[in-house]
Design a protein around this motif. Structure first.
Motif, mmCIF file in Angstrom:
data_model
loop_
_atom_site.group_PDB
_atom_site.id
_atom_site.type_symbol
_atom_site.label_atom_id
_atom_site.label_comp_id
_atom_site.label_asym_id
_atom_site.label_seq_id
_atom_site.Cartn_x
_atom_site.Cartn_y
_atom_site.Cartn_z
ATOM 1 N N UNK A 42 -1.163 -15.857 -5.570
ATOM 2 C CA UNK A 42 -2.168 -15.069 -5.826
ATOM 3 C C UNK A 42 -2.302 -14.384 -4.321
ATOM 4 N N UNK A 43 -2.288 -14.857 -3.225
ATOM 5 C CA UNK A 43 -2.517 -13.999 -1.906
ATOM 6 C C UNK A 43 -1.340 -12.965 -1.775
ATOM 7 N N UNK A 44 -0.054 -13.381 -2.089
ATOM 8 C CA UNK A 44 0.748 -12.211 -2.001
ATOM 9 C C UNK A 44 0.706 -11.027 -3.015
ATOM 10 N N UNK A 45 0.040 -11.371 -4.294
ATOM 11 C CA UNK A 45 -0.151 -10.190 -5.136
ATOM 12 C C UNK A 45 -1.133 -9.321 -4.751
ATOM 13 N N UNK A 46 -2.456 -10.319 -4.445
ATOM 14 C CA UNK A 46 -3.419 -9.796 -3.536
ATOM 15 C C UNK A 46 -3.317 -8.651 -2.609
ATOM 16 N N UNK A 47 -2.162 -9.035 -1.487
ATOM 17 C CA UNK A 47 -1.762 -8.289 -0.477
ATOM 18 C C UNK A 47 -1.236 -7.041 -0.927
ATOM 19 N N UNK A 48 -0.083 -7.040 -1.998
ATOM 20 C CA UNK A 48 0.702 -5.947 -2.409
ATOM 21 C C UNK A 48 -0.366 -4.861 -3.065
ATOM 22 N N UNK A 49 -1.329 -5.357 -3.951
ATOM 23 C CA UNK A 49 -2.366 -4.705 -4.813
ATOM 24 C C UNK A 49 -3.214 -3.831 -3.641
ATOM 25 N N UNK A 50 -3.611 -4.513 -2.781
ATOM 26 C CA UNK A 50 -4.661 -3.725 -1.683
ATOM 27 C C UNK A 50 -3.891 -2.613 -0.676
ATOM 28 N N UNK A 51 -2.465 -3.073 -0.477
ATOM 29 C CA UNK A 51 -1.830 -2.116 0.280
ATOM 30 C C UNK A 51 -1.340 -0.848 -0.562
ATOM 31 N N UNK A 52 -1.217 -0.904 -1.819
ATOM 32 C CA UNK A 52 -0.918 0.157 -2.562
ATOM 33 C C UNK A 52 -2.207 0.966 -3.001
ATOM 34 N N UNK A 53 -3.305 0.444 -2.842
ATOM 35 C CA UNK A 53 -4.579 1.023 -3.100
ATOM 36 C C UNK A 53 -4.882 1.249 -4.749
ATOM 37 N N UNK A 54 -5.815 2.042 -4.868
ATOM 38 C CA UNK A 54 -6.272 2.396 -6.547
ATOM 39 C C UNK A 54 -5.500 3.287 -6.839
ATOM 40 N N UNK A 55 -4.593 4.223 -6.385
ATOM 41 C CA UNK A 55 -3.850 5.296 -7.090
ATOM 42 C C UNK A 55 -2.302 4.396 -7.193
ATOM 43 N N UNK A 56 -1.957 4.005 -8.653
ATOM 44 C CA UNK A 56 -0.783 3.457 -8.836
ATOM 45 C C UNK A 56 0.558 4.103 -8.517
ATOM 46 N N UNK A 57 1.652 3.769 -7.817
ATOM 47 C CA UNK A 57 2.619 4.655 -7.799
ATOM 48 C C UNK A 57 3.322 5.229 -8.907
ATOM 49 N N UNK A 58 3.819 6.503 -8.826
ATOM 50 C CA UNK A 58 4.659 7.149 -9.958
ATOM 51 C C UNK A 58 5.933 6.438 -10.330
ATOM 52 N N UNK A 59 6.570 5.649 -9.380
ATOM 53 C CA UNK A 59 7.714 5.021 -9.618
ATOM 54 C C UNK A 59 7.837 3.585 -9.389
ATOM 55 N N UNK A 60 9.142 3.144 -9.269
ATOM 56 C CA UNK A 60 8.974 1.551 -9.271
ATOM 57 C C UNK A 60 8.739 1.007 -7.988
ATOM 58 N N UNK A 61 8.487 -0.128 -7.756
ATOM 59 C CA UNK A 61 7.951 -0.767 -6.547
ATOM 60 C C UNK A 61 8.571 -1.789 -5.966
ATOM 61 N N UNK A 62 9.150 -1.703 -4.955
ATOM 62 C CA UNK A 62 9.955 -2.941 -4.586
ATOM 63 C C UNK A 62 9.319 -3.615 -3.259
ATOM 64 N N UNK A 63 9.156 -5.116 -3.544
ATOM 65 C CA UNK A 63 8.283 -5.763 -2.492
ATOM 66 C C UNK A 63 9.347 -6.875 -1.879
#
Length: 323
Positions: A42-63
């Protein structure tokens, strides 16, 4: 996206395929041994979502997640399954935090050994395709050379002085004040009922300060920690060395490593031809190494996607500013 998750703190930084910084955030640690698979996920997913912000990226996301506690393929697979279930839109890759530290320290280099001294400790070496690690057993089994080990030794030193079993030390007052206690025997209940490894590791700065001002017991604790880290580094480097290879580049990273006195003690102990180590400063911090690993995953999945990205000093500094 790179995530560097230790036992106390985690950092996440995201860059776009054009090499622009998208976001950077910090949060609590995500060591699965300490926090559990679900809470860490949950912490890791929360970090990724927070870093991406409100606007979802147009392409794939590699974490790329580089986390303390990812020591076996079974645990790594279990955490990966949880992350993919919680965030199927993210392409996740996982590794021990030592891998991100190595990538940050040596970049595109082919040989080196990095030692981490944070809440825990570990050393990781690579020489071409050969890899080895030493230490990283966790607080219950070792973690010598870590902030936890330094803090635990301080608590023992205070108790031994109280029982007239150990030498005098100036650590007693400062340690008790930091813990909010008034007498040494209260440490027993406090340690067993209230303290987490991160709380014990938080005592390390007290020990380092008193070691630098001449307290002999604090100095002994710091020297023991430095010797342990160099021992881990030497063991890992020896495991990947080839006959006739030059000394292995050796870098130190982690929260405790920022103390100048401690770095000096580690560097001094790593010097000597018999050790086959060559001290050097890390090129960048582990969060940058985690971003490098995410870039490699993206390049493998989508050749040409990140071909124009260069981790310039400016971009590297922006990534390292992640809280």
């Amino acid at each position: 996206m790179g995530i560097d998750a230790g036992g106390t703190h985690a950092r996440c930084a995201a860059i776009s395929s054009t090499g622009a910084l998208v976001g950077r955030v910090g949060g609590p640690g995500a060591n699965v041994h300490r926090h559990g698979l679900q809470a860490s996920g949950r912490s890791l997913v929360g970090l990724v979502r927070a870093a991406l912000g409100d606007a979802p990226p147009a392409g794939p996301v590699y974490a790329a997640v580089c986390a303390a506690g990812l020591d076996t393929v079974e645990v790594e697979a279990a955490l990966a399954d949880g992350l993919r279930e919680a965030a199927p839109d993210i392409d996740w890759s996982l590794a021990n935090d030592a891998m991100g530290a190595w990538k940050g320290a040596f970049g595109a280099g082919s040989s080196g050994v990095v030692a981490i001294s944070g809440t825990g400790s570990v050393a990781f070496a690579r020489n071409g395709v050969r890899e080895a690690r030493a230490g990283g057993w966790g607080a219950l089994l070792g973690d010598e050379g870590s902030g936890y080990a330094i803090g635990r030794s301080a608590l023992i030193a205070v108790l031994r002085q109280h029982d007239h079993l150990g030498p005098p030390t100036s650590l007693c007052g400062p340690v008790l004040r930091q813990l909010g206690l008034t007498e040494p025997r209260s440490i027993i209940d406090h340690m067993h009922f209230r303290m987490q490894p991160s709380d014990v590791a938080a005592l390390a700065p007290v020990v380092l300060e008193h070691a630098s001002t001449g307290d002999q017991e604090a100095g002994r604790i710091v020297d023991a920690a430095a010797a342990a880290l160099v021992g881990f580094a030497r063991a890992a480097a020896t495991a990947v060395r080839g006959e006739g290879d030059p000394p292995t580049p050796f870098a130190l990273v982690g929260g405790v490593s920022g103390d100048a006195h401690f770095r000096a003690r580690v560097r001094l102990r790593s010097t000597g031809p018999a050790l086959c180590l060559s001290w050097q400063e890390a090129q960048a911090s582990p969060i940058v190494g985690s971003v490098r690993l995410a870039m490699e995953a993206a390049a493998t999945a989508c050749p040409g996607l990140i071909g124009n990205i260069e981790l310039t000093p400016h971009l590297t500094a922006a990534i390292e500013a992640a809280a």
